[in-house]
Design a protein around this motif. Structure first.
Motif, PDB file in Angstrom:
ATOM      1  N   PRO A 382       0.810  -1.234   0.000  1.00  6.03           N
ATOM      2  CA  PRO A 382       0.000   0.000   0.000  1.00  6.03           C
ATOM      3  C   PRO A 382       0.833   1.268   0.000  1.00  6.03           C
ATOM      4  O   PRO A 382       0.473   2.262  -0.631  1.00  6.03           O
ATOM      5  CB  PRO A 382      -0.858  -0.126   1.253  1.00  6.03           C
ATOM      6  N   ALA A 383       1.982   1.235   0.695  1.00  7.26           N
ATOM      7  CA  ALA A 383       2.850   2.408   0.698  1.00  7.26           C
ATOM      8  C   ALA A 383       3.408   2.660  -0.697  1.00  7.26           C
ATOM      9  O   ALA A 383       3.471   3.799  -1.175  1.00  7.26           O
ATOM     10  CB  ALA A 383       3.987   2.214   1.694  1.00  7.26           C
ATOM     11  N   ARG A 384       3.776   1.582  -1.373  1.00  7.48           N
ATOM     12  CA  ARG A 384       4.328   1.702  -2.738  1.00  7.48           C
ATOM     13  C   ARG A 384       3.272   2.235  -3.698  1.00  7.48           C
ATOM     14  O   ARG A 384       3.554   3.086  -4.566  1.00  7.48           O
ATOM     15  CB  ARG A 384       4.841   0.346  -3.190  1.00  7.48           C
ATOM     16  N   VAL A 385       2.033   1.760  -3.564  1.00  4.19           N
ATOM     17  CA  VAL A 385       0.945   2.198  -4.446  1.00  4.19           C
ATOM     18  C   VAL A 385       0.695   3.697  -4.261  1.00  4.19           C
ATOM     19  O   VAL A 385       0.548   4.450  -5.234  1.00  4.19           O
ATOM     20  CB  VAL A 385      -0.336   1.397  -4.155  1.00  4.19           C
ATOM     21  N   LEU A 386       0.654   4.167  -3.020  1.00 11.09           N
ATOM     22  CA  LEU A 386       0.424   5.586  -2.786  1.00 11.09           C
ATOM     23  C   LEU A 386       1.596   6.445  -3.256  1.00 11.09           C
ATOM     24  O   LEU A 386       1.406   7.556  -3.737  1.00 11.09           O
ATOM     25  CB  LEU A 386       0.154   5.836  -1.299  1.00 11.09           C
ATOM     26  N   ASP A 387       2.797   5.925  -3.129  1.00 11.84           N
ATOM     27  CA  ASP A 387       3.963   6.668  -3.623  1.00 11.84           C
ATOM     28  C   ASP A 387       3.884   6.856  -5.134  1.00 11.84           C
ATOM     29  O   ASP A 387       4.211   7.938  -5.655  1.00 11.84           O
ATOM     30  CB  ASP A 387       5.270   5.929  -3.266  1.00 11.84           C
TER      31      ASP A 387
END
Length: 390
Positions: A382-387
């Motif tokens: 999820p952190a990668r997707v938002l980045d």
């Protein structure tokens, strides 16, 4: 003579995205759950002051946070319809009354019931605070201030409150919660309105990436459960390792204050280098520091590892809460993040209370370490997707 009606009204409220507003909102979002920040003092206070067993002391405080999880879930459903300011006034008043009643209770069963109700009310208040914080610019910074307040005042609590229990009894702990609520009441009038954002294609429920949000919520749950399960019994762990309270209490207080550095790091860094690297690295650092508590018989290891856990805990949870809030701008997913956080904060001590028996601290350390490693893996996507969305 000039009529008083011709004079312009004085606006005494602080700017909605000012640093002072973020501090006031941090108090609002902390008041209903401040007992979590002094949980080692509460657990040890119930054991020393009222003669509770390890299990009963842990379950009383766990019931408190499970109630908070229910309250937070209720707010997820109602946050868009409430007048947040009026609700906050009412909830703070109820919290103060329940904390005063708790001073006169001495059985595990009665305290579990009353603290559960306290948790429901407090969870609703925290959910409101989270939702309002999500309506500010840069919610990550707001959550950084939240952790700054929690670790700063929580450090004072774990440093000084255990020493008051032998003299004043468990009442000293509940009066500290009353004082915090009263201070928050005084801050409420100075906050801006923070109206609900108008629906748009960016904030509709259908546009939220629920699979990614689910992973973010799971990571939040695991992180809080792992940390709080061990932290609730950290005083007992130190005692079993041969350390005395004259060393343990100041060490935990200083560790909480050092945790402020983690909050400041989030405020300064925000999302300038994205979320993946700071989030995953800080969670793994927490796991390593937690495992090293196996060697707590060395005073300097106990001190250094608690300081590392404090700083990385404050840093990582700020990003996790901001991660949840970033999935919409109405505050609904932020409130969901608050629910996941409280479920973790409640489940950690509950599991710990069931497995610790008399003094099985090694098992607690191992369980917390494994949960943190899994948390880092879950948070990555999820952190990668938002980045990539930025």
């Amino acid at each position: 003579m000039h009529s008083s009606e011709s004079l312009p009204a004085r606006d005494y409220r602080v700017g909605e995205n000012s640093e002072l507003a973020r501090v006031f909102l941090a108090f609002l979002a902390t008041a209903g759950l401040f007992y979590v920040n002094i949980m080692p003092a509460l657990v040890d206070g119930l054991i020393q002051g009222l003669g509770f067993s390890n299990r009963d002391a842990g379950l009383v405080n766990s019931a408190n946070v499970y109630g908070a999880a229910i309250g937070a879930f209720v707010i997820v459903l109602a946050v868009k319809k409430l007048n947040w300011r009026r609700s906050a006034y009412a909830l703070l008043g109820v919290l103060i009354c329940i904390d005063l009643v708790s001073m006169f209770l001495a059985s595990p069963q009665s305290l579990m019931a009353v603290r559960f109700i306290h948790g429901v009310v407090g969870g609703m208040l925290v959910g409101i605070g989270f939702a309002v914080m999500a309506r500010t610019a840069q919610p990550d910074r707001a959550f950084g201030y939240l952790l700054l307040v929690q670790f700063g005042l929580g450090g004072l609590g774990v440093m000084y409150l255990p020493g008051l229990v032998p003299q004043f009894g468990i009442a000293a702990l509940y009066l500290s919660l009353v004082a915090f609520s009263l201070v928050t009441l005084l801050m409420l009038p100075f906050l801006a309105e923070y109206p609900l954002a108008k629906p748009s294609t960016h904030t509709t429920s259908a546009s939220i990436r629920w699979p990614m949000l689910s992973l973010a919520l799971l990571a939040t749950f695991l992180f809080q459960a792992a940390n709080m399960g061990l932290y609730a019994y950290i005083i007992g762990l130190g005692k079993q390792a041969g350390l005395d309270m004259a060393f343990i209490s100041p060490t935990l207080g200083i560790a909480a204050w050092i945790g402020i550095l983690g909050s400041v790091g989030v405020i300064l860094l925000s999302t300038r280098i994205g979320r993946v690297v700071p989030l995953v690295v800080s969670i793994l650092l927490t796991a390593v520091a937690t495992y090293v508590l196996h060697y707590a018989q060395s005073p300097w290891i106990f001190a250094v590892t608690n300081c590392l856990v404090g700083a990385s805990w404050a840093f990582a949870i700020s990003y996790l809460l901001g991660l949840n809030a970033a999935f919409d701008r109405t505050g609904q997913t932020a409130a969901l993040g608050g629910f996941a956080s409280k479920m973790g904060l409640a489940s950690g001590p509950a599991v710990a209370a069931l497995v610790i028996n008399e003094n099985n601290y090694a098992l607690l350390v191992n369980l917390a370490t494994v949960a943190l490693v899994v948390c880092a893996a879950v948070a990555f996507l999820p952190a990668r997707v938002l980045d990539h969305k930025q």
